[in-house]
Scaffold this motif. Structure first.
Motif, PDB file in Angstrom:
ATOM      1  N   SER A  57       0.774  -1.063  -0.065  1.00 44.22           N
ATOM      2  CA  SER A  57      -0.043   0.058   0.115  1.00 44.22           C
ATOM      3  C   SER A  57       0.918   1.301   0.067  1.00 44.22           C
ATOM      4  O   SER A  57       2.030   1.227   0.371  1.00 44.22           O
ATOM      5  N   ASN A  58       0.181   2.191  -0.705  1.00 47.83           N
ATOM      6  CA  ASN A  58       0.864   3.607  -0.448  1.00 47.83           C
ATOM      7  C   ASN A  58       0.316   4.441   0.749  1.00 47.83           C
ATOM      8  O   ASN A  58      -0.833   4.702   0.664  1.00 47.83           O
ATOM      9  N   VAL A  59       1.354   4.627   1.638  1.00 46.49           N
ATOM     10  CA  VAL A  59       1.047   5.268   2.936  1.00 46.49           C
ATOM     11  C   VAL A  59       1.695   6.953   2.553  1.00 46.49           C
ATOM     12  O   VAL A  59       2.913   6.996   2.499  1.00 46.49           O
ATOM     13  N   MET A  60       0.743   7.958   2.696  1.00 42.33           N
ATOM     14  CA  MET A  60       1.078   9.308   2.341  1.00 42.33           C
ATOM     15  C   MET A  60       0.835  10.119   3.422  1.00 42.33           C
ATOM     16  O   MET A  60      -0.074  10.090   4.264  1.00 42.33           O
ATOM     17  N   LEU A  61       2.022  10.574   4.025  1.00 42.71           N
ATOM     18  CA  LEU A  61       1.966  11.215   5.412  1.00 42.71           C
ATOM     19  C   LEU A  61       2.562  12.674   5.212  1.00 42.71           C
ATOM     20  O   LEU A  61       3.713  13.023   4.233  1.00 42.71           O
ATOM     21  N   ALA A  62       2.145  13.773   5.974  1.00 44.09           N
ATOM     22  CA  ALA A  62       2.865  14.954   5.982  1.00 44.09           C
ATOM     23  C   ALA A  62       2.571  15.735   7.334  1.00 44.09           C
ATOM     24  O   ALA A  62       1.562  15.666   7.834  1.00 44.09           O
ATOM     25  N   PRO A  63       3.472  16.636   7.607  1.00 43.47           N
ATOM     26  CA  PRO A  63       3.431  17.501   8.627  1.00 43.47           C
ATOM     27  C   PRO A  63       2.156  18.317   8.525  1.00 43.47           C
ATOM     28  O   PRO A  63       1.801  18.799   7.420  1.00 43.47           O
ATOM     29  N   HIS A  64       1.380  18.430   9.627  1.00 40.79           N
ATOM     30  CA  HIS A  64       0.203  19.346   9.732  1.00 40.79           C
ATOM     31  C   HIS A  64      -0.018  20.134  11.059  1.00 40.79           C
ATOM     32  O   HIS A  64      -0.433  19.223  11.992  1.00 40.79           O
ATOM     33  N   GLY A  65       0.393  21.247  11.062  1.00 39.35           N
ATOM     34  CA  GLY A  65       0.621  21.890  12.422  1.00 39.35           C
ATOM     35  C   GLY A  65       1.480  21.271  13.595  1.00 39.35           C
ATOM     36  O   GLY A  65       2.758  20.934  12.919  1.00 39.35           O
ATOM     37  N   ASP A  66       1.063  20.610  14.709  1.00 36.91           N
ATOM     38  CA  ASP A  66       2.063  19.980  15.456  1.00 36.91           C
ATOM     39  C   ASP A  66       1.885  18.438  15.555  1.00 36.91           C
ATOM     40  O   ASP A  66       2.196  17.803  16.402  1.00 36.91           O
TER      41      ASP A  66
END
Length: 326
Positions: free
Chosen positions: A198-207
Motif C-alpha cells: 500500500s501507498n502510505v502518504m504522510l505529511a506534517p500538519h501543525g504539531d
C-alpha cells in the motif's frame, strides 16, 4: 567779572556716548545644533525599531543535518551502535530493533528558516515481522526565540517487510506542504497468502503528522492453478451464502459462521496501481490521479483511473472503497 562762572556749573561738561552693541552671532551655528539633535533622535528611533523588530520576529535558523538527526534519533530510540550501524531501540514489549535513517532532505528557502525532513526504518532483530517506520520534521519554532521544534510519528507498526530507501518518495504536495509516500508491505508468501503493498502518504500538519491517504499499490497472489482456485472460491462463496441463510442455534454453529470469512480461498492476482501528484499550485495539495492495470482472478483487468480530491477540512484525500486498504 564776566569770566567768573556761576557756582555749581562745570566749565566744559563731558558727554559720554552709549556703548557699542555686542557682535551678532552667526545663525548657521544654531542650525547645525538643530540638525545634530534631529539626527540623534532619528538614530535612537531606528535603533529602537530594529530592537523591537528583532525581538518580535523569529530569527532565521540554519539547521545542521547531522547534529539534528543524531540528537532526535538518540532521544527517541536510544544509543547509536557502530556495530549494527543504527540506533538500537527496545519497545514496550521488550522487543529489540535497529533503526536507520532511510531518507533525509533539508529545505532551504530565501527569507525563511531551514526545514529538515527524514524517514526511518526499524528492523526487528527477532525477525518476527514487527518492523516499523517513522517520519520526522525539524523546523524553527513560530514563537520568537523558540529555537527548533520536532514534529514526528516515530512508531508505526504496519510493515511485515522492512521499509527500505527505494520504497520512500519525498515530494512537494503544495506550496506549504512536503510529504512522504512510503510503500508498506503486508504478507510475504504469495503462494499461500495475498501480498499487498500500500501507498502510505504522510505529511506534517501543525504539531502532528497527518495521514493524507492510504491506497493500494500492488496485490500478488499465486495459487498453483488459477482455474481450480476460482472453482474453490465459488464453492466457498455458495457455502457462505447457505450458512448465512440458516438460523444458528448452537454456539458452535455461530462460531463456524463467524470464521467463514477467514477461510476464503486464494485466487490468482497480479495488480499494479500507479499514482501521479498534481502540479504544485497554491497552499493546498492538488488531486491525486491513480490508475490500475494487471490481471485478477485469471483475467486481464480493465484499465481504470480515479481522481482523489483533497479535503482541506479533514486534511486528507478522499479514497474510494475500490482503492482502500483494509
Amino acid at each position: 567779572m564776566s569770566d567768573l562762572l556761576e557756582p555749581g556749573l562745570a566749565e566744559n561738561p563731558t558727554i559720554q556716548s552709549p556703548p557699542p552693541p555686542p557682535p551678532k552671532r552667526r545663525k548657521w551655528g544654531r542650525y547645525v545644533l538643530y540638525t545634530l539633535a534631529v539626527l540623534g533622535v532619528l538614530l535612537i528611533g531606528l535603533i529602537a525599531a530594529a530592537f523591537i523588530k528583532a525581538n518580535s520576529e523569529p530569527q532565521l535558523i540554519k539547521i545542521d543535518e547531522t547534529a539534528s538527526i543524531d540528537e532526535a534519533m538518540t532521544r527517541t530510540y536510544g544509543k547509536y551502535s557502530p556495530e549494527k550501524k543504527g540506533w538500537v531501540y527496545v519497545d514496550e514489549s521488550n522487543d529489540p530493533f535497529v533503526v536507520r535513517v532511510i531518507q533525509q532532505a533539508k529545505i532551504e528557502a530565501v527569507g525563511a528558516s531551514d526545514e529538515l525532513y527524514f524517514a526511518v526504518s526499524g528492523v526487528s532483530l527477532k525477525g518476527d515481522g514487527r518492523n516499523f517506520y517513522g517520519v520526522f520534521q525539524i523546523r524553527a519554532d513560530t514563537k520568537p526565540g523558540g529555537g527548533l521544534v520536532e514534529v514526528s510519528s516515530p512508531y508505526r507498526y504496519e510493515s511485515d517487510v522492512a521499509v527500505t530507501p527505494e520504497k520512500v518518495r519525498f515530494e512537494a504536495l503544495s506550496e506549504r506542504t512536503w510529504g512522504w509516500v512510503l510503500k508498506v508491505q503486508n504478507g510475504t508468501r504469495p503462494v499461500s497468502e495475498q501480498v499487498m503493498v500500500s501507498n502510505v502518504m504522510l505529511a506534517p500538519h501543525g504539531d502532528e503528522i497527518a495521514l493524507l491517504a492510504r491506497f493500494k499499490a500492488s496485490v500478488d497472489a499465486e495459487p498453483a492453478d488459477c482455474v481450480q482456485a476460482n472453482a474453490d472460491h465459488e464453492t466457498w462463496r455458495k457455502a457462505v451464502e447457505a450458512m448465512g441463510a440458516q438460523e444458528h442455534t448452537s454456539e458452535q454453529e455461530l462460531h463456524e459462521a463467524e470464521t467463514m470469512d477467514d477461510t476464503e480461498p486464494l485466487r490468482c492476482e497480479r495488480s499494479r496501481w500507479t499514482y501521479r501528484t498534481a502540479d504544485v499550485i497554491g497552499p493546498l495539495p492538488g488531486p491525486l490521479t491513480v490508475s490500475v492495470k494487471g490481471s485478477q482472478y485469471g483475467a486481464t483487468m480493465e484499465a481504470k483511473s480515479w481522481k482523489l480530491m483533497f479535503d482541506s477540512k479533514a486534511f486528507a484525500y478522499n479514497v474510494p472503497d475500490e482503492l482502500a486498504v483494509e
